[in-house]
Design a protein around this motif. Structure first.
Motif, short mmCIF file in Angstrom:
data_model
loop_
_atom_site.label_atom_id
_atom_site.label_comp_id
_atom_site.label_asym_id
_atom_site.label_seq_id
_atom_site.Cartn_x
_atom_site.Cartn_y
_atom_site.Cartn_z
N LYS A 1 11.61 -6.60 1.25
CA LYS A 1 10.82 -6.35 2.46
C LYS A 1 11.28 -5.06 3.15
CE LYS A 1 9.94 -11.27 3.19
NZ LYS A 1 10.21 -12.46 4.05
N THR A 2 12.62 -4.81 3.15
CA THR A 2 13.13 -3.59 3.77
C THR A 2 12.64 -2.35 3.03
OG1 THR A 2 15.10 -4.75 4.55
CG2 THR A 2 15.23 -2.33 4.42
N LEU A 3 12.61 -2.41 1.70
CA LEU A 3 12.14 -1.28 0.89
C LEU A 3 10.69 -0.94 1.24
CD1 LEU A 3 12.65 0.71 -1.44
CD2 LEU A 3 11.81 -1.07 -3.00
N ILE A 4 9.86 -1.97 1.37
CA ILE A 4 8.46 -1.75 1.73
C ILE A 4 8.37 -1.16 3.14
CG2 ILE A 4 6.29 -2.93 2.31
CD1 ILE A 4 6.98 -4.92 0.03
N HIS A 5 9.15 -1.72 4.07
CA HIS A 5 9.09 -1.30 5.46
C HIS A 5 9.46 0.17 5.63
CE1 HIS A 5 9.36 -1.59 9.80
NE2 HIS A 5 10.58 -1.06 9.74
N HIS A 6 10.43 0.65 4.89
CA HIS A 6 10.92 2.02 5.05
C HIS A 6 10.12 3.04 4.23
CE1 HIS A 6 14.29 1.28 7.66
NE2 HIS A 6 14.69 0.26 6.89
N ASN A 7 9.12 2.58 3.52
CA ASN A 7 8.33 3.51 2.69
C ASN A 7 6.88 3.66 3.15
OD1 ASN A 7 9.71 4.70 0.10
ND2 ASN A 7 10.59 2.65 0.40
N PHE A 8 6.59 3.16 4.36
CA PHE A 8 5.24 3.37 4.88
C PHE A 8 4.99 4.85 5.12
CE2 PHE A 8 5.01 -1.19 6.09
CZ PHE A 8 3.73 -1.46 5.63
N MET A 9 3.78 5.28 4.79
CA MET A 9 3.42 6.68 4.99
C MET A 9 1.96 6.77 5.47
SD MET A 9 3.16 7.77 0.96
CE MET A 9 2.43 9.36 1.28
N ALA A 10 1.71 7.78 6.30
CA ALA A 10 0.34 7.99 6.80
C ALA A 10 -0.53 8.58 5.71
CB ALA A 10 0.37 8.93 8.00
N THR A 11 -1.80 8.15 5.68
CA THR A 11 -2.71 8.69 4.67
C THR A 11 -4.15 8.58 5.15
OG1 THR A 11 -3.40 8.50 2.35
CG2 THR A 11 -2.97 6.46 3.50
N GLY A 12 -4.99 9.47 4.61
CA GLY A 12 -6.43 9.33 4.74
C GLY A 12 -6.93 8.87 3.40
N ILE A 13 -7.56 7.73 3.32
CA ILE A 13 -7.83 7.10 2.04
C ILE A 13 -9.29 6.69 1.94
CG2 ILE A 13 -7.19 4.79 2.83
CD1 ILE A 13 -5.78 4.42 0.10
N THR A 14 -9.89 6.84 0.77
CA THR A 14 -11.30 6.50 0.58
C THR A 14 -11.47 5.02 0.25
OG1 THR A 14 -11.30 6.94 -1.80
CG2 THR A 14 -11.71 8.82 -0.33
N TYR A 15 -12.70 4.59 0.28
CA TYR A 15 -13.02 3.20 -0.06
C TYR A 15 -12.52 2.84 -1.45
CZ TYR A 15 -16.00 -0.62 -1.76
OH TYR A 15 -16.47 -1.79 -2.33
N ASN A 16 -12.85 3.67 -2.45
CA ASN A 16 -12.45 3.37 -3.82
C ASN A 16 -10.93 3.34 -3.97
OD1 ASN A 16 -15.06 3.10 -4.82
ND2 ASN A 16 -15.25 5.29 -5.25
N GLN A 17 -10.25 4.25 -3.28
CA GLN A 17 -8.78 4.27 -3.35
C GLN A 17 -8.19 3.01 -2.72
OE1 GLN A 17 -8.30 8.01 -1.34
NE2 GLN A 17 -7.94 9.15 -3.25
N LEU A 18 -8.76 2.57 -1.61
CA LEU A 18 -8.28 1.34 -0.97
C LEU A 18 -8.46 0.14 -1.88
CD1 LEU A 18 -9.27 1.40 2.81
CD2 LEU A 18 -7.07 0.71 1.85
N ASN B 1 2.27 7.10 15.38
CA ASN B 1 2.93 8.37 15.66
C ASN B 1 4.34 8.39 15.07
OD1 ASN B 1 0.75 9.40 17.18
ND2 ASN B 1 1.42 8.24 18.98
N LYS B 2 4.88 9.59 14.93
CA LYS B 2 6.25 9.80 14.45
C LYS B 2 6.46 9.24 13.05
CE LYS B 2 8.01 9.56 19.18
NZ LYS B 2 8.93 8.88 20.14
N ASN B 3 5.34 8.97 12.38
CA ASN B 3 5.39 8.46 11.00
C ASN B 3 6.22 7.18 10.89
OD1 ASN B 3 4.32 8.85 8.42
ND2 ASN B 3 6.28 9.60 7.64
N TYR B 4 6.18 6.36 11.97
CA TYR B 4 6.97 5.12 11.97
C TYR B 4 6.13 4.01 12.58
CZ TYR B 4 10.93 1.97 12.35
OH TYR B 4 11.79 0.89 12.21
N ARG B 5 6.02 2.91 11.84
CA ARG B 5 5.16 1.81 12.25
C ARG B 5 5.89 0.86 13.19
NH1 ARG B 5 4.71 -3.28 11.19
NH2 ARG B 5 6.46 -3.14 9.76
N ASN B 6 5.49 0.88 14.45
CA ASN B 6 5.90 -0.15 15.41
C ASN B 6 4.92 -0.15 16.58
OD1 ASN B 6 6.55 1.97 17.12
ND2 ASN B 6 8.76 1.76 16.86
#
Length: 825
Positions: free
Chosen positions: A46-63, A81-86
């Motif tokens: 879970k920690t690995l997933i949490h620390h690897n979130f990244m912002a993206t613009g993604i299309t329907y097919n990619q999602l 903001n700040k590339n950190y999810r909270n």
């Protein structure tokens, strides 16, 4: 008034934007690109997933691809903001995900959304899903990105009101959801946020006893707007809203509404209706005295009788509409019945005043720069192509096509009048030759004789006379200056310019003579010369028939001409008469109308006021072996498509935003008959003594100095460029014209009765107008009138000039800001 209007800077109508396809559209969110094959269980995973979130613009097919095997990435459907999810860093959200854990089926979820016209984009099963215990997530990709966290929370909380079966812990702005083991795409069409907001608001209002604190803010609602508000231009919005508010003080005839509108009748009679239909009905009733009570009482009555089973949140529709001040919904958007579409909404079905204009769709505009680029690209493509098609460029008046034409080398260019042709000839920037106009001779008798020949259609006789004058052999006209004029004219029309020289001529000559060039460009619409309408006197035909040799007489047809009822279009079936015989008879008799041209016509109609006058239509065909280019703000596209099926291509760039303003007043029809001197006094008080374009006979009532131009004679005039002007009147043609044109394109105008005031749809509007019953006949009439109005308004060059045109006519123009738009009640 004019001074104030010129200073006003009102919001422009909706502009057309360039949109990407749904498959290319991107949605902003956070994604953790750690592949999963099962639900993470350990803290390390879970920690690995949490620390690897990244912002993206993604299309329907990619999602879709990233949500399921073999990737099964974890998604947080928001931006941070700040590339950190909270919680603190939440920035925006347009994607919403619902998590269901053995509490409801996929079909039940989809059906609940479907009731409100919403189709989720896809769903996927979680790793712990089994057929016995369905666990899945439903994904909504909306067309609106929300930047307010409080409103986002309200949306997520509202989704839980709609779906209490969903996991509430997953409905927080900073929530995330793991990927799954399979995916089921449904649609790449974005979910309309307005529909989502509407559905959620009804459930929230129901759960909170009608209080509005749980629905999104007015600021956000104004951004997303609704389709019915979009149909009202910003310049008219507040006035329209005030009109609606005042309705509540007036009584309304619901019985008349019941008799007129079928979908309303269904509702009153207890037919079960979809949500969109209930909502559409309610959006009008909310503005009517007693309407809200009628709506809720009717639903309750039929629920008690078990004819309908409307859920309790449906009874909050009126509360929602009242809070939003929702505009009446167009019947076309919710009624399944074609017969209802003749009304804009329930209110106007009962209250539709004369002069009222209803918007069917908003005017979409592009910038002048966009229009110029389209014109450049399309002209280059068409000139390079080998197609012998008819290319119609619909460009606004003042667009710059004249400048374009002055640079065209080696082309054959036709103009509507000699005056315009000669004027452009002085501005040409390439080698050119101007085919001359028939000169005015010093001998009045010669001018009269030639005029008579042309009026009778005796072009050959006119040519022989001028040839005799030019050679100095005519026994009557021996003036030296007239001899030179005739000689120069004859040399001019027979001259063959060098290859590569641009030839300037008139529409008539381009249609009646062989064109040497492979491309013919018509400046302005030549339809009036293609479908040429003329008149002949019945006495002239009787005289001609009596003088003809027996084998050429047309007694049977003449009998038909004499006895046929006025107002009926009749095909012409007369055998061709040799020109030399016609010429000999007509020259020796007092014939004053064009009988020669009559024998080339396809149909005729007798005038009801003067049955001896026969109007007829002659069809001059555009060349089949030439590329035809027509450039006009008012080209009659429908007629060309009927006359030349499969050969017409339209490049419509007429929807360019104006620099100036056109204000239209539609309260009076102001036809040639109804525009009186007393009404002119009232109009003059409103506009002052600015230049005014109106009917020829009415010009004396307007402006300090009457203009040279008037309706049916405005093309080519440029003297009013940049000036504030008025255009006054609705330039109707004689009804005969509409019927002969209809006959020429294959319609049967004899099926039509008298013109009546009807509710019609034309362009972007619905309004009342005195017209025909058939839609095709209506369009012929309205297009011809509209063309005259557009040409008249165009004299001020509002496209590029900061000026004001005050237009008084009950035929609405798309370019105008209309005083009476949607104020039908």
């Amino acid at each position: 008034m004019r001074e104030n209007r010129k200073k006003m800077r009102q919001s422009a109508p909706i502009k057309k934007s360039v949109e990407t396809s749904n498959t290319e559209r991107k949605y902003n969110l956070f994604i953790s690109p750690i592949p999963l094959s099962k639900k993470p269980e350990t803290d390390e995973e879970k920690t690995l997933i949490h620390h690897n979130f990244m912002a993206t613009g993604i299309t329907y097919n990619q999602l879709v691809t990233n949500s399921t095997h073999p990737k099964s990435y974890t998604i947080a459907p928001a931006m941070f903001n700040k590339n950190y999810r909270n919680r603190e860093n939440w920035a925006s959200q347009s994607v919403y995900m619902l998590d269901f854990d053995n509490t409801i089926t996929v079909d039940q979820v989809l059906d609940r959304f479907k009731e409100y016209g919403i189709t989720p984009n896809y769903y996927y099963h979680t790793f712990s899903h089994t057929p016995e215990k369905p666990r899945f997530r439903v994904v909504l990709l909306t067309d609106y990105e929300n930047f307010d966290r409080d409103d986002c929370f309200k949306i997520l909380n509202g989704l839980h009101k709609v779906f209490p079966e969903a996991d509430k812990k997953a409905l927080h702005p900073e929530s995330f959801l793991f990927g799954g083991k399979d995916c089921h795409p449904i649609t790449d069409e974005p979910v309309p946020f307005s529909k989502l907001e509407q559905m959620i608001s009804l459930f929230v209002l129901d759960s909170d006893d009608g209080k509005t604190r749980g629905i999104i803010s007015e600021e956000i609602y104004d951004q997303i707007n609704d389709e019915d508000r979009k149909s009202v231009q910003a310049t008219e919005y507040q006035v329209y809203l005030e009109k609606l508010r005042r309705l509540k003080n007036n009584t309304f005839d619901f019985e008349e509404l019941y008799n007129k509108v079928r979908i309303f009748r269904d509702f009153i009679d207890g037919e079960w209706l979809y949500h969109s239909q209930l909502f559409g009905i309610a959006s009008s009733l909310i503005w009517l005295k007693g309407g809200a009570k009628l709506f809720n009482d009717t639903m309750e009555q039929h629920n008690l009788a078990q004819r309908t089973f409307y859920s309790k949140e449906k009874f909050k529709i009126m509360s929602y509409l009242k809070n939003r001040e929702y505009f009446p919904t167009n019947l076309k958007r919710f009624s399944p019945y074609q017969e209802d579409f003749k009304y804009c909404n329930l209110i106007t079905a009962v209250r539709f005043s004369s002069g009222a204009i209803e918007v069917i769709k908003p005017q979409e505009l592009i910038s002048l720069e966009e229009g110029e680029q389209i014109f450049k690209t399309e002209t280059e493509r068409i000139f390079e192509s080998t197609d012998k098609n008819i290319f119609i460029f619909k460009v606004p008046t003042g667009f710059g096509k004249t400048t374009f034409l002055t640079k065209q080398q080696g082309q054959y260019i036709a103009f509507p009048t000699h005056t315009l042709k000669d004027e452009i000839g002085k501005k040409m920037e390439v080698p050119h030759y101007v085919i001359p106009q028939l000169p005015t001779f010093s001998s009045a008798d010669l001018n009269t004789e030639l005029s008579c020949y042309y009026n009778m259609g005796l072009n050959e006789a006119a040519r022989l006379t001028m040839t005799s004058v030019a050679s100095g052999q005519h026994h009557k006209y021996l003036n030296v200056s007239d001899q030179k004029l005739a000689k120069d004219y004859l040399n001019g029309i027979s001259m063959e310019p060098e290859t590569g020289t641009t030839i300037l001529t008139t529409h008539q000559r381009a249609l009646l003579t062989d064109v040497p060039n492979s491309i013919v460009i018509f400046d302005e619409d030549p339809i009036k010369d293609i479908l040429s309408i003329s008149s002949v006197n019945l006495d002239d035909l009787i005289l001609l028939n009596a003088k003809l040799p027996k084998q050429y007489r047309f007694a049977e047809q003449l009998e038909e001409l004499s006895t046929v009822a006025p107002g009926i279009v009749v095909p012409i079936k007369i055998a061709e008469i040799p020109r030399d015989i016609l010429l000999k008879i007509l020259l020796g008799n007092n014939v004053k109308t064009n009988v020669v041209k009559f024998f080339k016509a396809s149909g005729y109609i007798k005038n009801e006021k003067d049955p001896k006058m026969i109007s007829y239509v002659t069809h001059h065909v555009l060349p089949q072996n030439k590329k035809i280019i027509i450039m006009s703000a008012t080209a009659q596209v429908d007629l060309y498509e009927k006359l030349y099926p499969g050969r017409v291509e339209v490049i419509d760039i007429s929807n360019i935003e104006n620099v100036g303003k056109v204000y239209q007043h539609t309260e009076q029809s102001l036809s040639r008959v109804s525009l009186t001197e007393s009404s002119s006094i009232e109009i003059n008080e409103e506009i002052g003594y600015i230049p005014a374009i109106t009917f020829k006979a009415k010009k004396k009532w307007f402006g300090h100095i009457p203009l040279m131009m008037h309706f049916f004679n405005v093309q080519g005039f440029d003297e009013l460029r940049g000036q504030d002007i008025a255009v006054i009147g609705t330039p109707h043609y004689n009804e005969i014209v509409y019927r002969l044109v209809a006959f020429s394109i294959g319609l049967n105008p004899n099926n039509e009765g008298k013109l009546k005031t009807r509710i019609v749809e034309h362009g972007n509007y619905r309004f009342k107008f005195k017209t025909f019953e058939q839609k095709e006949m209506q369009e012929i009439q309205l297009n011809l009138i509209e063309s005259e109005l557009i040409q008249a308004v165009g004299r001020a060059r509002v496209l590029r000039e900061d000026c004001v045109v005050e237009l008084y006519s009950n035929l609405p123009l798309a370019m105008a800001i209309i005083d009476n738009v949607r104020h039908s009640f």
